[in-house]
Design a protein around this motif. Structure first.
Motif, short mmCIF file in Angstrom:
data_model
loop_
_atom_site.label_atom_id
_atom_site.label_comp_id
_atom_site.label_asym_id
_atom_site.label_seq_id
_atom_site.Cartn_x
_atom_site.Cartn_y
_atom_site.Cartn_z
N ARG A 123 0.82 -1.22 0.00
CA ARG A 123 0.00 0.00 0.00
C ARG A 123 0.86 1.26 0.00
N ILE A 124 1.77 1.31 -0.95
CA ILE A 124 2.64 2.47 -1.12
C ILE A 124 2.59 2.91 -2.57
N ALA A 125 3.09 4.11 -2.82
CA ALA A 125 3.17 4.61 -4.19
C ALA A 125 4.10 3.72 -5.02
N GLU A 126 3.73 3.51 -6.25
CA GLU A 126 4.55 2.68 -7.13
C GLU A 126 5.75 3.49 -7.63
N PRO A 127 6.95 2.96 -7.44
CA PRO A 127 8.13 3.69 -7.91
C PRO A 127 8.32 3.53 -9.42
#
Length: 124
Positions: free
Chosen positions: A21-25
């Motif tokens: 549940r984090i921003a996609e790099p």
């Protein structure tokens, strides 16, 4: 590097980002670099096409940097939070964190792994 491997790592970037549940790099491949790198400000994983520790292991290591920066942005680069996130990323990527190439890690990370490898439960 084969296109199939690049496509797999692109899919894994999305899968791991959703799982944690984090921003996609961003994900870039380099023919000139020897080591992987996480560009913190730009949130980009840069992977060498001829990675000395293997492209999948390099991906997991650099993704762990991204996860750490997203969750705890002001911690040491290879500190305790990174090491735990590396374990979690290795578990998600390989299904078993023991399949990660821990012997290729920095000494501090290797020592931590040697102490930890007997118990795989990380509380999640």
């Amino acid at each position: 590097m084969e296109q199939e491997i690049k496509e797999k790592l692109i899919r894994e970037t999305t899968r791991l980002s959703k799982h944690f549940r984090i921003a996609e790099p961003g994900l870039r491949f380099s023919k000139r670099m020897e080591n992987g790198r996480y560009k913190n400000r730009m949130q980009i994983l840069v992977l060498p096409e001829d990675a000395w520790r293997g492209i999948e292991n390099t991906f997991v290591h650099e993704f762990a940097h991204h996860l750490t920066r997203c969750r705890t942005p002001h911690v040491k680069s290879h500190g305790a939070q990174f090491r735990m996130n590396l374990w979690r990323c290795a578990r998600m990527f390989f299904s078993n964190p023991l399949r990660y190439a821990w012997s290729t890690e920095y000494t501090l990370v290797k020592v931590w792994y040697e102490k930890r490898k007997g118990g795989q439960n990380d509380g999640e």
